[in-house]
Design an enzyme around this catalytic site. Sequence first.
Site, short mmCIF file in Angstrom:
data_model
loop_
_atom_site.label_atom_id
_atom_site.label_comp_id
_atom_site.label_asym_id
_atom_site.label_seq_id
_atom_site.Cartn_x
_atom_site.Cartn_y
_atom_site.Cartn_z
N ASP A 59 -5.67 7.36 -9.77
CA ASP A 59 -6.16 6.86 -11.05
C ASP A 59 -5.30 7.43 -12.18
O ASP A 59 -5.26 8.65 -12.36
CB ASP A 59 -7.63 7.26 -11.22
CG ASP A 59 -8.17 6.90 -12.59
OD1 ASP A 59 -7.58 6.01 -13.25
OD2 ASP A 59 -9.17 7.51 -13.00
N ASN A 106 -5.56 6.63 -15.56
CA ASN A 106 -6.11 6.68 -16.93
C ASN A 106 -7.52 7.25 -17.03
O ASN A 106 -8.21 7.09 -18.03
CB ASN A 106 -6.07 5.27 -17.55
CG ASN A 106 -6.95 4.29 -16.79
OD1 ASN A 106 -7.45 4.62 -15.70
ND2 ASN A 106 -7.17 3.12 -17.34
N ASP A 114 -10.42 6.52 -15.67
CA ASP A 114 -11.67 5.73 -15.63
C ASP A 114 -12.33 5.81 -14.24
O ASP A 114 -13.32 5.13 -13.98
CB ASP A 114 -11.43 4.26 -16.04
CG ASP A 114 -10.55 3.51 -15.05
OD1 ASP A 114 -10.03 4.14 -14.10
OD2 ASP A 114 -10.37 2.29 -15.23
N ASP A 116 -5.34 2.72 -9.77
CA ASP A 116 -4.70 1.59 -10.45
C ASP A 116 -3.21 1.52 -10.12
O ASP A 116 -2.68 2.37 -9.40
CB ASP A 116 -4.93 1.69 -11.97
CG ASP A 116 -4.67 3.10 -12.48
OD1 ASP A 116 -3.59 3.64 -12.17
OD2 ASP A 116 -5.57 3.68 -13.13
N ASP A 130 -1.50 -8.69 -0.11
CA ASP A 130 -2.63 -9.13 0.71
C ASP A 130 -2.94 -10.56 0.29
O ASP A 130 -3.13 -10.84 -0.90
CB ASP A 130 -3.84 -8.23 0.45
CG ASP A 130 -4.71 -8.05 1.68
OD1 ASP A 130 -4.99 -9.06 2.35
OD2 ASP A 130 -5.10 -6.91 1.97
N ASP A 172 -5.31 -12.15 5.25
CA ASP A 172 -6.71 -11.82 5.48
C ASP A 172 -7.39 -12.88 6.37
O ASP A 172 -7.29 -14.08 6.08
CB ASP A 172 -7.40 -11.77 4.11
CG ASP A 172 -8.76 -11.12 4.15
OD1 ASP A 172 -8.83 -9.92 4.42
OD2 ASP A 172 -9.76 -11.83 3.90
N GLU A 202 -4.22 -11.03 9.92
CA GLU A 202 -5.44 -10.37 10.40
C GLU A 202 -6.21 -11.42 11.17
O GLU A 202 -6.67 -12.40 10.60
CB GLU A 202 -6.27 -9.83 9.24
CG GLU A 202 -7.41 -8.97 9.74
CD GLU A 202 -8.62 -8.94 8.81
OE1 GLU A 202 -9.43 -8.03 8.94
OE2 GLU A 202 -8.76 -9.85 7.98
N HIS A 244 -8.62 -0.20 5.75
CA HIS A 244 -9.74 -0.06 4.81
C HIS A 244 -11.06 -0.58 5.39
O HIS A 244 -12.09 -0.50 4.73
CB HIS A 244 -9.40 -0.81 3.53
CG HIS A 244 -9.28 -2.28 3.75
ND1 HIS A 244 -8.27 -2.83 4.52
CD2 HIS A 244 -10.05 -3.31 3.36
CE1 HIS A 244 -8.44 -4.13 4.58
NE2 HIS A 244 -9.50 -4.46 3.89
N ASP A 245 -11.03 -1.16 6.59
CA ASP A 245 -12.25 -1.68 7.22
C ASP A 245 -12.73 -0.81 8.37
O ASP A 245 -13.72 -1.14 9.03
CB ASP A 245 -12.00 -3.09 7.79
CG ASP A 245 -11.72 -4.11 6.72
OD1 ASP A 245 -12.24 -3.95 5.60
OD2 ASP A 245 -10.99 -5.08 7.00
C1 GLC Z 1 -10.94 -8.90 5.90
C2 GLC Z 1 -10.71 -7.72 5.00
C3 GLC Z 1 -12.04 -7.17 4.59
C4 GLC Z 1 -12.78 -8.23 3.84
C5 GLC Z 1 -12.88 -9.54 4.63
C6 GLC Z 1 -13.24 -10.68 3.73
O1 GLC Z 1 -11.54 -8.54 7.10
O2 GLC Z 1 -9.88 -6.78 5.61
O3 GLC Z 1 -11.92 -6.00 3.83
O4 GLC Z 1 -14.07 -7.79 3.52
O5 GLC Z 1 -11.67 -9.88 5.24
O6 GLC Z 1 -12.19 -10.99 2.88
CA CA Z 2 -7.76 3.74 -13.55
#
Ligand code: GLC
Ligand code: CA
Length: 553
Positions: A21, A23, A25, A29, A98, A199, A254, A327-328
Amino acid sequence: MKKRWWKECVVYQIYPRSFCDSNGDGIGDIKGITSKMDYLKELGIDVIWLSPVYQSPNDDNGYDISDYQAIMEEFGTMEDFDEMLAAAHARGIRLVMDLVVNHTSDEHAWFAESRKSPDNPYRDYYIWRPGKDGGAPNNWGSCFSGSAWEYDGATDMYYLHLFSRKQPDLNWDNPVVRDEVFGMMNWWIDKGVDGFRMDVISLISKPAQFKDGVPGANGYAGFEETANGPHVHEYLQEMRKKVLNRADTITVGECSGVTVEEARKYANSDETELNMVFQFEHMDVDAGEKGKWTDRRADLRDLKAVLTKWQKALEDAAWNSLYWENHDQPRSVSRFGDDGTYRETSAKMLATCLYMMQGTPYIYQGQELGMTNVPFAGIEEFRDIESVNAYHELTGQGVFSEEEMLRYLRCKSRDNARTPFQWSAEENAGFTTGTPWIMVNPNYTKINAEEQRGRETSVFHYFRKLIRLRKENEVIVYGTYDLLLPESEEIYAYTRTLGDEKLLVACNFTAKEVSFDMPEEFLGGEILIGNYEDAEIEKNMKLRPYEAAVVNR
Ligand code: GLC
Ligand code: CA
């Protein structure tokens, strides 16, 4: 085998909200990312995959996009983006966007039009159906709980959303939609981005008939009903011609519900679709009777069987991607290793085991430090829509008690991977001077980048060495994979062979000492990399807790 730069590179995933981050908040970013470009260069990665930074109401943290050609205000401006792209390119790092085009946000201008009336020009951008017997058109469930259909009073019809109701699915059978998407992708290519992570791209082509599916634990049928649909390969081939071939791109799809047979099409080595896919089978080996919500540990034999199947089935025909985390997913050291006594050793072992296989390695932010799952105290500390909805749905239906569900969330919730990157031992792990949007893992005082960069034996430096070795040894990239000891519950061992070159990888997945018979041909060899300093090659080798060794003949 064809040599390609995207087979030789290492990709690093950034989840912008939680990276840095700039700034105060409390939200990571783009300027924050730019400020850490030298850190990424030091690690040695070649490509950044950036989770979505587009304009979004953030129902699903940016995976619900309301404008594909604008930057989310919280993350900065298009100028900041251009600056970040230039900073990456100046260091020889490529940038992958992405691409979230199975669905948009319900706040996208297309959907605002679409819902107005059945004869609106945008109506067929989305998937509308009349109800059946006073309810939804079928029993498909949303990945984020409840029905996949939302009733819209304006026209007395339902729209399909495989994810949240704020993520309506696009209708890819409409050629106008495809052209909109391809035009948008070309706009980003012209800007200079280097590729796309796509995605849930395996879900874009819906079946011709919307029949009921087999219901799961919550009473709804899963997304498998719509995976690898009838026209998905056709649409990707069209995308390849109209967009991807215009530049030297890297692409990874994905692919929920993908099988090896399907992957051989998506990532075929004739290069008519994508470069590689993310498959999910190794992420499902620790699933329970009721799916992902469980605290069950994986059986190593299952893990080996799945990864080996993918290694062998794609050999020469397609290309693998190698990941433990994103991230999942929860943190791999907590899931497959030991996040207590052997945290560093097991984090290094897991990296060795996976990244020595054939395929392009993906590192998720913080994995290179051995970041762990998070001791969330209660449901109010979670931010993820999937976790929060599943908690209410499954405890509400009495499938799990509240305590049970919390235990499962601590093992499996996506939020385990989404707490702030741990830069230093300073307040909030050096991530922000403000209040972070999600709690910081309290172990940042011990586990952080500053400490690890300064210590030669750290997980960070081990990752640097693994990355460097790929560049120096073609066998790591292109060698053939062969599994040893398929029945062992403790050891994951395999070889890689390229011409006269041959490597042995041996990994102990337990906290005990385990015997390993070194194959004859490696007895005079040398250790290329390992996670114990004093390892020696012996006929009857004892692999210590979570020991990993790569031996060169
Ligand atoms: C993919 C992404 C996930 C998202 C889902 C819907 O699985 O990696 O984070 O919630 O698609 O877009
Ligand atoms: Ca920020």
